[in-house]
Design a protein around this motif. Structure first.
Motif, PDB file in Angstrom:
ATOM      1  N   ILE A 136      28.614 -19.643   9.760  1.00  0.00           N
ATOM      2  CA  ILE A 136      27.784 -18.835   9.547  1.00  0.00           C
ATOM      3  C   ILE A 136      27.508 -17.800  10.668  1.00  0.00           C
ATOM      4  CG2 ILE A 136      25.382 -18.320   8.743  1.00  0.00           C
ATOM      5  CD1 ILE A 136      24.794 -21.268   8.108  1.00  0.00           C
ATOM      6  N   PRO A 137      27.840 -16.356  10.066  1.00  0.00           N
ATOM      7  CA  PRO A 137      27.717 -15.273  11.146  1.00  0.00           C
ATOM      8  C   PRO A 137      26.230 -15.600  11.893  1.00  0.00           C
ATOM      9  CG  PRO A 137      28.316 -14.619   8.973  1.00  0.00           C
ATOM     10  CD  PRO A 137      28.006 -15.937   8.771  1.00  0.00           C
ATOM     11  N   ALA A 138      26.408 -15.274  13.070  1.00  0.00           N
ATOM     12  CA  ALA A 138      25.147 -15.478  14.302  1.00  0.00           C
ATOM     13  C   ALA A 138      23.955 -14.773  13.784  1.00  0.00           C
ATOM     14  CB  ALA A 138      25.628 -14.954  15.558  1.00  0.00           C
ATOM     15  N   ASN A 139      23.978 -13.533  13.167  1.00  0.00           N
ATOM     16  CA  ASN A 139      22.966 -12.788  12.768  1.00  0.00           C
ATOM     17  C   ASN A 139      22.236 -13.159  11.427  1.00  0.00           C
ATOM     18  OD1 ASN A 139      25.283 -11.969  11.828  1.00  0.00           O
ATOM     19  ND2 ASN A 139      24.195  -9.774  11.243  1.00  0.00           N
ATOM     20  N   VAL A 140      23.040 -14.105  10.643  1.00  0.00           N
ATOM     21  CA  VAL A 140      22.653 -14.565   9.360  1.00  0.00           C
ATOM     22  C   VAL A 140      21.737 -16.005   9.475  1.00  0.00           C
ATOM     23  CG1 VAL A 140      23.316 -15.325   7.074  1.00  0.00           C
ATOM     24  CG2 VAL A 140      24.611 -13.412   8.287  1.00  0.00           C
ATOM     25  N   SER A 141      20.391 -16.043   8.899  1.00  0.00           N
ATOM     26  CA  SER A 141      19.682 -17.193   8.870  1.00  0.00           C
ATOM     27  C   SER A 141      20.210 -18.329   7.892  1.00  0.00           C
ATOM     28  CB  SER A 141      18.211 -16.880   8.302  1.00  0.00           C
ATOM     29  OG  SER A 141      18.219 -16.605   6.986  1.00  0.00           O
ATOM     30  N   TYR A 142      19.724 -19.362   7.965  1.00  0.00           N
ATOM     31  CA  TYR A 142      20.397 -20.439   7.169  1.00  0.00           C
ATOM     32  C   TYR A 142      19.842 -20.364   5.577  1.00  0.00           C
ATOM     33  CZ  TYR A 142      21.551 -23.694  10.999  1.00  0.00           C
ATOM     34  OH  TYR A 142      22.055 -24.178  12.123  1.00  0.00           O
ATOM     35  N   ASP A 143      18.587 -19.643   5.365  1.00  0.00           N
ATOM     36  CA  ASP A 143      18.211 -19.379   4.123  1.00  0.00           C
ATOM     37  C   ASP A 143      19.284 -18.352   3.527  1.00  0.00           C
ATOM     38  OD1 ASP A 143      16.219 -21.236   4.353  1.00  0.00           O
ATOM     39  OD2 ASP A 143      14.666 -19.618   4.650  1.00  0.00           O
ATOM     40  N   GLU A 144      19.412 -17.382   4.158  1.00  0.00           N
ATOM     41  CA  GLU A 144      20.393 -16.191   3.834  1.00  0.00           C
ATOM     42  C   GLU A 144      21.826 -16.936   3.473  1.00  0.00           C
ATOM     43  OE1 GLU A 144      18.612 -12.235   5.927  1.00  0.00           O
ATOM     44  OE2 GLU A 144      19.917 -13.708   7.176  1.00  0.00           O
ATOM     45  N   HIS A 298      36.126 -16.580  -1.836  1.00  0.00           N
ATOM     46  CA  HIS A 298      35.092 -15.648  -2.348  1.00  0.00           C
ATOM     47  C   HIS A 298      33.803 -16.044  -1.383  1.00  0.00           C
ATOM     48  CE1 HIS A 298      37.273 -15.205  -6.152  1.00  0.00           C
ATOM     49  NE2 HIS A 298      37.115 -13.877  -6.187  1.00  0.00           N
ATOM     50  N   HIS A 299      33.668 -17.492  -1.245  1.00  0.00           N
ATOM     51  CA  HIS A 299      32.686 -17.644  -0.290  1.00  0.00           C
ATOM     52  C   HIS A 299      32.615 -17.086   1.071  1.00  0.00           C
ATOM     53  CE1 HIS A 299      30.123 -20.726   1.908  1.00  0.00           C
ATOM     54  NE2 HIS A 299      29.269 -20.644   0.996  1.00  0.00           N
ATOM     55  N   ARG A 300      33.754 -17.158   1.500  1.00  0.00           N
ATOM     56  CA  ARG A 300      34.064 -16.700   2.898  1.00  0.00           C
ATOM     57  C   ARG A 300      33.867 -14.980   2.907  1.00  0.00           C
ATOM     58  NH1 ARG A 300      38.030 -13.669   4.324  1.00  0.00           N
ATOM     59  NH2 ARG A 300      39.380 -14.541   2.632  1.00  0.00           N
ATOM     60  N   LYS A 301      34.050 -14.342   1.782  1.00  0.00           N
ATOM     61  CA  LYS A 301      33.920 -12.760   1.763  1.00  0.00           C
ATOM     62  C   LYS A 301      32.362 -12.643   1.375  1.00  0.00           C
ATOM     63  CE  LYS A 301      38.166 -11.514  -0.630  1.00  0.00           C
ATOM     64  NZ  LYS A 301      38.849 -10.918  -1.617  1.00  0.00           N
ATOM     65  N   ALA A 302      31.947 -13.501   0.745  1.00  0.00           N
ATOM     66  CA  ALA A 302      30.217 -13.339   0.655  1.00  0.00           C
ATOM     67  C   ALA A 302      29.612 -13.439   1.986  1.00  0.00           C
ATOM     68  CB  ALA A 302      29.925 -14.544  -0.182  1.00  0.00           C
ATOM     69  N   LEU A 303      29.994 -14.492   2.783  1.00  0.00           N
ATOM     70  CA  LEU A 303      29.268 -14.576   4.026  1.00  0.00           C
ATOM     71  C   LEU A 303      29.689 -13.320   5.078  1.00  0.00           C
ATOM     72  CD1 LEU A 303      29.739 -18.379   5.025  1.00  0.00           C
ATOM     73  CD2 LEU A 303      27.736 -17.167   4.986  1.00  0.00           C
ATOM     74  N   GLU A 304      30.753 -13.014   4.964  1.00  0.00           N
ATOM     75  CA  GLU A 304      31.204 -11.492   5.630  1.00  0.00           C
ATOM     76  C   GLU A 304      30.347 -10.504   5.296  1.00  0.00           C
ATOM     77  OE1 GLU A 304      35.360 -11.416   5.137  1.00  0.00           O
ATOM     78  OE2 GLU A 304      35.915 -12.942   6.484  1.00  0.00           O
ATOM     79  N   LEU A 305      30.294 -10.305   3.824  1.00  0.00           N
ATOM     80  CA  LEU A 305      29.354  -9.121   3.447  1.00  0.00           C
ATOM     81  C   LEU A 305      27.865  -9.251   3.986  1.00  0.00           C
ATOM     82  CD1 LEU A 305      30.660  -8.928  -0.128  1.00  0.00           C
ATOM     83  CD2 LEU A 305      30.760  -7.254   1.334  1.00  0.00           C
ATOM     84  N   ILE A 306      27.435 -10.634   3.991  1.00  0.00           N
ATOM     85  CA  ILE A 306      25.959 -10.884   4.237  1.00  0.00           C
ATOM     86  C   ILE A 306      25.723 -10.600   5.928  1.00  0.00           C
ATOM     87  CG2 ILE A 306      24.035 -12.422   4.523  1.00  0.00           C
ATOM     88  CD1 ILE A 306      25.392 -13.761   2.086  1.00  0.00           C
ATOM     89  N   SER A 308      27.651  -8.424   7.678  1.00  0.00           N
ATOM     90  CA  SER A 308      27.818  -7.208   7.936  1.00  0.00           C
ATOM     91  C   SER A 308      26.857  -6.316   7.685  1.00  0.00           C
ATOM     92  CB  SER A 308      29.147  -6.632   7.130  1.00  0.00           C
ATOM     93  OG  SER A 308      28.718  -6.553   5.502  1.00  0.00           O
ATOM     94  N   GLY A 309      25.705  -6.730   6.770  1.00  0.00           N
ATOM     95  CA  GLY A 309      24.716  -6.144   6.330  1.00  0.00           C
ATOM     96  C   GLY A 309      24.863  -5.215   4.988  1.00  0.00           C
ATOM     97  N   ALA A 310      26.241  -5.542   4.677  1.00  0.00           N
ATOM     98  CA  ALA A 310      26.608  -4.670   3.339  1.00  0.00           C
ATOM     99  C   ALA A 310      25.509  -5.093   2.105  1.00  0.00           C
ATOM    100  CB  ALA A 310      27.912  -4.902   3.006  1.00  0.00           C
ATOM    101  N   ILE A 311      25.421  -6.495   2.125  1.00  0.00           N
ATOM    102  CA  ILE A 311      24.311  -6.937   1.029  1.00  0.00           C
ATOM    103  C   ILE A 311      23.284  -7.519   1.710  1.00  0.00           C
ATOM    104  CG2 ILE A 311      24.336  -8.747  -0.894  1.00  0.00           C
ATOM    105  CD1 ILE A 311      26.285  -6.273  -1.562  1.00  0.00           C
TER     106      ILE A 311
END
Length: 345
Positions: A136-144, A298-306, A308-311
């Protein structure tokens, strides 16, 4: 450990169960968040041939690695990880082609393998080596991070729908996944997005996600309105993001020449036969397809999008419940009063 165990139709019991034991090739994750998917609700009410009770459901998972097998090199103690549902077998032609969600075996967390509605989840060697498990990216919470799983399914569906710059996209169904599609379609180049929803209160909730047009199909003819909004050209892409046979029929009627119709939402097994006017497909050269689940990519891309703040994935979380209150969480998710419901064990 404590877990919510699916013991039979309409029966989930929160109780103590044995702690999973890892081997040299597996890892143990302390579950921090697991969101309730529509498929979890269907299993609760109707069962599933891949789920043999007693079983722990839940496949939209995020947590912390607390034990690591001696031969595991991909993860270490303390890693924050998110998991998706579909687990490739890693050996069949579909898995070798990178489309493990089409694997004939069709393994999944919360189905054949114990899921995330528990304090801990064991990831066996198959999941560790081939599954959608990513840091999980450092700026993303577990819930997200738990919502990377449904977002991954959205990415798969919209890629298969081949959305292009300038397309008009109709989304039928304003649930959390349908609303995610608004954001992703916009990033993919859609310039006009039309949301169709039968329930007026649900449609009002969806308005914050920025579609161009909102149509309440219980108050007006949605097919006629789509043609009006497209200058009598029809939509380039129509996505059915609900489980309505009537919506699938309407979707075909909304598509313009060479339109793409994605039957994204599965239908109940006792109501899955739909009568189409195939002349619409023939004369308009319409492409009709489905999409199901997502690949680890797709799961990896989804985490990257989250990350980055894009989604803005946090906008899709409306309620949180403890594991002890999971049945209340199910009721809230089924009521459609909010967006995604997250269980925090």
């Amino acid at each position: 450990m404590k877990a919510a165990v699916f013991e039979d139709i309409e029966k989930i019991i929160v109780k103590d169960v044995p702690m999973p034991e890892i081997d040299d090739n597996s890892i143990l994750v302390r579950v921090k968040a697991c969101a309730i998917c529509g498929s979890d609700i269907r299993i609760f009410h109707h069962g599933n041939k891949r789920v043999k009770p007693p079983q722990i459901l839940g496949h939209e998972i995020a947590g912390e690695v607390v034990e690591v097998g001696k031969k595991v090199t991909k993860f270490k103690l303390g890693d924050r990880v998110a998991m998706g549902g579909d687990i490739p077998c890693g050996e069949c032609k579909y898995c070798e082609s990178g489309i493990g969600n089409n694997c004939n075996i069709n393994y999944a967390l919360g189905y054949q393998f114990p899921g995330g509605f528990a304090e801990y989840v064991l990831l066996n060697s198959l999941v560790v080596n081939y599954g959608p498990v990513h840091k999980i990216p450092a700026n993303v919470s577990y819930d997200e991070a738990a919502l990377a799983e449904p977002l991954a399914c959205v990415l798969n569906g919209l890629e298969l729908s081949n959305i292009k710059l300038g397309d008009t996209v109709v989304i039928i169904g304003a649930g959390p996944v349908g609303c995610m599609m608004i954001e992703v379609a916009r990033h993919m180049g859609a310039t006009k997005i039309i949301m169709v929803q039968r329930s007026r209160p649900r449609l009002e909730i969806a308005k914050k996600f920025g579609a161009n047009v909102y149509i309440c199909s219980s108050e007006e003819n949605a097919v006629s309105r789509v043609w009006e909004e497209t200058g009598d050209q029809g939509a380039d892409v129509v996505i059915v993001a609900n489980s309505s046979p009537e919506a699938q029929v309407d979707a075909l009627k909304m598509a313009g020449n060479r339109g793409r119709v994605n039957l994204f939402g599965g239908l109940p097994k006792n109501n899955s036969l739909v009568t189409f006017d195939t002349n619409i497909i023939h004369y308009r050269e319409i492409f009709v397809h489905g999409s199901h689940g997502a690949s680890p990519g797709h799961h990896r891309k989804a985490l990257e999008l989250i990350g980055s703040g894009a989604i803005k994935i946090g906008n899709y979380i409306s309620h949180k419940f403890s594991l002890d209150d999971i049945l209340e969480g199910y009721k809230m998710a089924e009521s459609h009063e909010g967006m995604r419901v997250v269980i925090n064990p």
